[in-house]
Design an enzyme around this catalytic site. Structure first.
Site, PDB file in Angstrom:
ATOM      1  N   SER A 131      -5.415  -6.574 -19.856  1.00 58.32           N
ATOM      2  CA  SER A 131      -5.204  -6.922 -21.432  1.00 58.32           C
ATOM      3  C   SER A 131      -6.005  -8.338 -21.612  1.00 58.32           C
ATOM      4  CB  SER A 131      -3.735  -7.280 -21.648  1.00 58.32           C
ATOM      5  OG  SER A 131      -3.181  -8.353 -20.949  1.00 58.32           O
ATOM      6  N   ALA A 158     -34.425 -13.841  10.175  1.00 58.29           N
ATOM      7  CA  ALA A 158     -34.594 -15.093  10.327  1.00 58.29           C
ATOM      8  C   ALA A 158     -33.834 -16.035   9.214  1.00 58.29           C
ATOM      9  CB  ALA A 158     -36.070 -15.407  10.387  1.00 58.29           C
ATOM     10  N   LYS A 170     -24.394 -21.615   2.354  1.00 58.00           N
ATOM     11  CA  LYS A 170     -24.111 -22.257   3.754  1.00 58.00           C
ATOM     12  C   LYS A 170     -24.791 -23.468   3.861  1.00 58.00           C
ATOM     13  CE  LYS A 170     -22.555 -18.036   5.858  1.00 58.00           C
ATOM     14  NZ  LYS A 170     -22.894 -16.921   7.155  1.00 58.00           N
ATOM     15  N   SER A 187     -12.076 -11.452   3.577  1.00 61.38           N
ATOM     16  CA  SER A 187     -11.569 -12.582   4.349  1.00 61.38           C
ATOM     17  C   SER A 187     -10.051 -12.825   3.776  1.00 61.38           C
ATOM     18  CB  SER A 187     -12.417 -13.907   4.290  1.00 61.38           C
ATOM     19  OG  SER A 187     -13.665 -13.850   4.553  1.00 61.38           O
ATOM     20  N   ASP A 213     -20.126 -18.550  12.932  1.00 62.43           N
ATOM     21  CA  ASP A 213     -20.873 -17.168  12.929  1.00 62.43           C
ATOM     22  C   ASP A 213     -21.421 -17.113  14.218  1.00 62.43           C
ATOM     23  OD1 ASP A 213     -20.319 -16.547  10.155  1.00 62.43           O
ATOM     24  OD2 ASP A 213     -22.395 -17.259   9.398  1.00 62.43           O
ATOM     25  N   HIS A 254      -5.305 -19.032 -27.526  1.00 59.26           N
ATOM     26  CA  HIS A 254      -6.500 -18.211 -26.541  1.00 59.26           C
ATOM     27  C   HIS A 254      -7.730 -18.637 -27.080  1.00 59.26           C
ATOM     28  CE1 HIS A 254      -3.029 -15.311 -26.841  1.00 59.26           C
ATOM     29  NE2 HIS A 254      -3.362 -15.222 -25.572  1.00 59.26           N
ATOM     30  N   LYS A 304       2.019 -21.421 -24.530  1.00 61.78           N
ATOM     31  CA  LYS A 304       0.968 -20.347 -23.691  1.00 61.78           C
ATOM     32  C   LYS A 304      -0.132 -20.991 -23.968  1.00 61.78           C
ATOM     33  CE  LYS A 304      -1.041 -16.066 -23.011  1.00 61.78           C
ATOM     34  NZ  LYS A 304      -1.088 -14.684 -23.473  1.00 61.78           N
TER      35      LYS A 304
HETATM   36  P1  NAP Z   1     -30.235 -14.197   4.438  1.00 56.21           P
HETATM   37  O1  NAP Z   1     -29.812 -15.606   4.784  1.00 56.21           O
HETATM   38  O2  NAP Z   1     -30.425 -14.037   2.913  1.00 56.21           O
HETATM   39  O3  NAP Z   1     -31.099 -13.483   5.428  1.00 56.21           O
HETATM   40  C1  NAP Z   1     -31.632 -12.232   5.239  1.00 56.21           C
HETATM   41  C2  NAP Z   1     -32.360 -11.786   6.270  1.00 56.21           C
HETATM   42  O4  NAP Z   1     -32.746 -10.214   5.956  1.00 56.21           O
HETATM   43  C3  NAP Z   1     -33.886 -12.335   6.110  1.00 56.21           C
HETATM   44  O5  NAP Z   1     -34.357 -12.427   7.468  1.00 56.21           O
HETATM   45  C4  NAP Z   1     -34.540 -11.431   5.447  1.00 56.21           C
HETATM   46  O6  NAP Z   1     -35.904 -11.332   5.791  1.00 56.21           O
HETATM   47  C5  NAP Z   1     -34.064 -10.075   5.965  1.00 56.21           C
HETATM   48  N1  NAP Z   1     -34.083  -8.914   4.946  1.00 56.21           N
HETATM   49  C6  NAP Z   1     -33.436  -8.643   3.824  1.00 56.21           C
HETATM   50  N2  NAP Z   1     -33.823  -7.548   3.404  1.00 56.21           N
HETATM   51  C7  NAP Z   1     -34.628  -6.786   4.212  1.00 56.21           C
HETATM   52  C8  NAP Z   1     -35.174  -5.739   4.018  1.00 56.21           C
HETATM   53  N3  NAP Z   1     -35.334  -4.606   3.095  1.00 56.21           N
HETATM   54  N4  NAP Z   1     -35.986  -5.403   5.176  1.00 56.21           N
HETATM   55  C9  NAP Z   1     -36.295  -6.153   6.000  1.00 56.21           C
HETATM   56  N5  NAP Z   1     -35.512  -7.530   6.050  1.00 56.21           N
HETATM   57  C10 NAP Z   1     -34.914  -7.855   5.105  1.00 56.21           C
HETATM   58  O7  NAP Z   1     -28.509 -13.443   4.825  1.00 56.21           O
HETATM   59  P2  NAP Z   1     -27.708 -13.779   6.071  1.00 56.21           P
HETATM   60  O8  NAP Z   1     -26.681 -14.718   5.765  1.00 56.21           O
HETATM   61  O9  NAP Z   1     -28.511 -14.173   7.170  1.00 56.21           O
HETATM   62  O10 NAP Z   1     -27.140 -12.169   6.177  1.00 56.21           O
HETATM   63  C11 NAP Z   1     -27.651 -11.098   6.651  1.00 56.21           C
HETATM   64  C12 NAP Z   1     -26.751  -9.911   6.991  1.00 56.21           C
HETATM   65  O11 NAP Z   1     -25.737 -10.262   7.830  1.00 56.21           O
HETATM   66  C13 NAP Z   1     -25.932  -9.465   5.721  1.00 56.21           C
HETATM   67  O12 NAP Z   1     -25.976  -7.818   6.004  1.00 56.21           O
HETATM   68  C14 NAP Z   1     -24.487 -10.147   5.916  1.00 56.21           C
HETATM   69  O13 NAP Z   1     -23.554  -9.363   5.451  1.00 56.21           O
HETATM   70  C15 NAP Z   1     -24.585  -9.908   7.561  1.00 56.21           C
HETATM   71  N6  NAP Z   1     -23.715 -10.856   8.014  1.00 56.21           N
HETATM   72  C16 NAP Z   1     -22.489 -10.726   8.710  1.00 56.21           C
HETATM   73  C17 NAP Z   1     -21.636 -11.552   9.298  1.00 56.21           C
HETATM   74  C18 NAP Z   1     -20.496 -11.005  10.092  1.00 56.21           C
HETATM   75  O14 NAP Z   1     -19.610 -11.761  10.189  1.00 56.21           O
HETATM   76  N7  NAP Z   1     -20.673  -9.702  10.649  1.00 56.21           N
HETATM   77  C19 NAP Z   1     -21.987 -12.748   9.150  1.00 56.21           C
HETATM   78  C20 NAP Z   1     -22.780 -13.277   8.378  1.00 56.21           C
HETATM   79  C21 NAP Z   1     -23.890 -12.224   7.907  1.00 56.21           C
HETATM   80  P3  NAP Z   1     -37.088 -12.148   4.694  1.00 56.21           P
HETATM   81  O15 NAP Z   1     -37.090 -13.512   5.597  1.00 56.21           O
HETATM   82  O16 NAP Z   1     -38.305 -11.443   4.898  1.00 56.21           O
HETATM   83  O17 NAP Z   1     -36.437 -12.248   3.437  1.00 56.21           O
END
Ligand code: NAP
Length: 520
Positions: free
Chosen positions: A215, A372, A300, A253, A338, A129, A156
């Site tokens: 364990s 964004a 990504k 997933s 997406d 180990h 092992k």
């Molecule tokens: P990301 O690239 O990190 O972008 C996050 C975004 O959210 C930015 O615009 C950020 O603003 C904003 N943000 C974060 N916290 C915030 C707050 N407290 N108040 C206001 N704005 C806030 O993330 P992402 O990949 O785009 O994912 C964002 C969300 O989408 C997540 O919840 C993720 O789970 C969801 N998502 C879902 C799927 C689906 O299949 N349903 C797929 C992809 C993502 P700033 O620019 O100011 O930081």
């Protein structure tokens, strides 16, 4: 596949670590019910151990037994007299234990002392180990030789993953071993070694009865091995898929793809891949067995840079959420589903579930994207591609301005969103994490502002019905769940991975079940 539906000979061993013999025997019964092949009796966990306990355990175990009496100097619980420990192992062999585990450090002496009277029934596992790291392939090869030289029946080697690429070296050693070998990599980043050892010919893997009751670090539950990863169906030809992310443990997933592979008879396994560095990961797992990946945060963009070919929309969004190695030439192709997943769900929502007309129902609509980031960009480009007029509202206004400028759109600060009402019938899509578990009472927009929207989509999928969607529904808007985006993009990825139509209902149900389970 054998008559029991197995594609591999790799055994599943449940470690039993209780303080009393009765508790241990109860857990052995439990392990049998769960489908284990054998149990590891960790007698170093027993309080006030004596050799009668051993007899009681071995004689009453309803599964084959591996007896381990691990000393503290090798990561176990026993810190007593060494001769007592060795005599217990010897006694376990006399009592008919199927396997005993002896640490490499003392193996020569132990095996020499029993060489004349070794009971033929018991196989001796000689173990090493390493709780710090995983050495090079050469060093692991030397270790295997040293263990073999002791006269071990089974080798092992357990090492520790500081990076997921460490697993590749152990898997390589398994694949080329001429002797029965257990090779596992401990820690969260070592998980794939515990699953893929079935593909590469490992002698056994460990599966625990309860999450966290391990364990050694990183052991999955036996239920996950059997039900989630279809462990018995993994064989030498099984293709490997997975989700590249960090963190990735929460991903839904694997819950969607593995049952889908099984239902269409596709020989693949889909695993979580806790990756620190995408180029390193792809370089290390370059064999044709490793075929395709979903990609999530924060990788990504990095994934995009590793592609030989990228579809134009992924290039525009600057993010890839699916990587597939082309069978023809081994080239890495990148996609962004997406965007397709979300836009399809929104279009279906606007069509009220009916089939989508040749002209998108989004054409000409005002499409307000909150956020964004990666998802925001994907939705904004998707809306634009369908002929919508795009508005971006973001906490960091600069990012909204940047994105809007690329799409001939308008940018807003989040404060402006509540009073933004140039017309009725707008579409709102939230792509921020606002409202996500655990902060389920948060919402990116006031309820009264929602009356101007005909449809509201929330990318957040945990919880399924977010505060935003609940309030939008109360204001009379059509709502589209984030789970729809997740499911739609998974269908596309499944089709890329397998070349087969996705079993959509089954994948939807699996996703819903997994979300429900994680909400408990
Ligand atoms: P990301 O690239 O990190 O972008 C996050 C975004 O959210 C930015 O615009 C950020 O603003 C904003 N943000 C974060 N916290 C915030 C707050 N407290 N108040 C206001 N704005 C806030 O993330 P992402 O990949 O785009 O994912 C964002 C969300 O989408 C997540 O919840 C993720 O789970 C969801 N998502 C879902 C799927 C689906 O299949 N349903 C797929 C992809 C993502 P700033 O620019 O100011 O930081």
């Amino acid at each position: 596949m054998d008559k029991n539906g197995r594609r591999n000979l790799t055994l599943i061993c449940v470690p039993i670590m209780d303080e009393t013999v009765d508790q241990m025997l109860l857990q052995v019964k439990n392990a049998k019910e769960q489908g284990a092949d054998l149990v590891e009796l960790r007698i170093d966990f027993l309080k006030n151990f004596n050799e009668n306990d051993l007899e009681h355990l071995i004689k009453n175990s309803c599964l084959p037994t591996l007896v381990t009496f691990r000393p503290t100097w090798e990561g176990g619980q026993y810190d007593g007299d060494e001769s007592k420990r060795r005599s217990a192992l010897w006694r376990a062999m006399e009592l008919g234990a199927d396997y005993v585990d002896v640490e490499l450090k003392v193996a020569d002496e132990f095996l020499e002392s029993i060489s004349k009277n070794k009971p033929s029934k018991t196989a001796v596992i000689v173990s090493s180990h390493n709780y710090q790291s995983t050495p090079s392939v050469e060093e692991i090869g030397n270790l295997v030789s040293r263990i073999q030289a002791t006269g071990a029946d089974i080798v092992k080697i357990a090492t520790t993953a500081t990076d997921i690429t460490d697993c590749a070296r152990i898997l390589q050693v398994l694949a080329h071993s001429q002797v029965p070998i257990i090779g596992l990599v401990m820690g969260e980043k070592g998980l794939i070694s515990r699953i893929l050892c079935a593909k590469f010919g490992g002698y056994l893997t460990f599966g625990v009865l309860k999450q966290g009751a391990v364990s050694a670090p990183g052991q999955p539950t036996i239920r996950d091995l059997l039900d989630l990863y279809n462990f018995r169906l993994i064989g030498p030809d099984t293709k490997v898929f997975g989700i590249i992310g960090n963190p990735v443990g929460h991903s839904k997933s694997p819950h969607m793809y593995n049952p889908a592979f099984k239902s269409v008879g596709f020989d693949g396994v889909y695993v979580p891949l806790l990756v620190d560095n995408v180029p390193n990961f792809l370089r290390t797992y370059s064999s044709p067995d490793f075929v395709g990946y979903s990609v999530t945060l924060p990788h990504k963009m990095a994934a995009l840079e590793c592609c030989d070919e990228v579809d134009p929309i992924a290039k525009a969004i600057e993010a890839v959420n699916c990587l597939v190695k082309k069978p023809r030439d081994g080239k890495q192709a990148g996609y962004n589903f997406d965007y397709v997943g979300a836009i399809e769900a929104i279009e279906e929502g606007l069509q009220d579930g009916g089939s989508v007309a040749p002209v998108s129902p989004l054409a000409g609509k005002l499409f307000v994207v909150v956020g964004a980031g990666g998802a925001g960009k994907a939705l904004a480009y998707g809306g634009k591609a369908k002929g919508a007029r795009v508005v971006i509202a973001n906490r960091t206004l600069e990012s909204a301005v940047n994105l809007a400028s690329k799409l001939d759109g308008e940018a807003l600060s989040l404060d402006e969103l509540d009073n933004f009402a140039p017309e009725d019938g707008m579409i709102l899509v939230n792509t921020t994490s606002v409202g996500m578990k655990p902060k389920i009472n948060e919402t990116p927009i006031s309820k009264k502002a929602l009356r101007y929207y005909a449809l509201v989509f929330d990318a957040v999928y945990a919880p399924k019905l977010t505060r935003l969607l609940r309030e939008a529904q109360e204001e009379g808007a059509i709502i589209v769940y984030g789970t729809e985006m997740l499911a739609n993009q998974a269908f596309r990825q499944f089709e890329q991975f397998t070349g087969l139509p996705a079993p959509k209902e089954l994948m939807r149900e699996a996703l819903a079940k997994s979300i429900e389970k994680s909400a408990q």
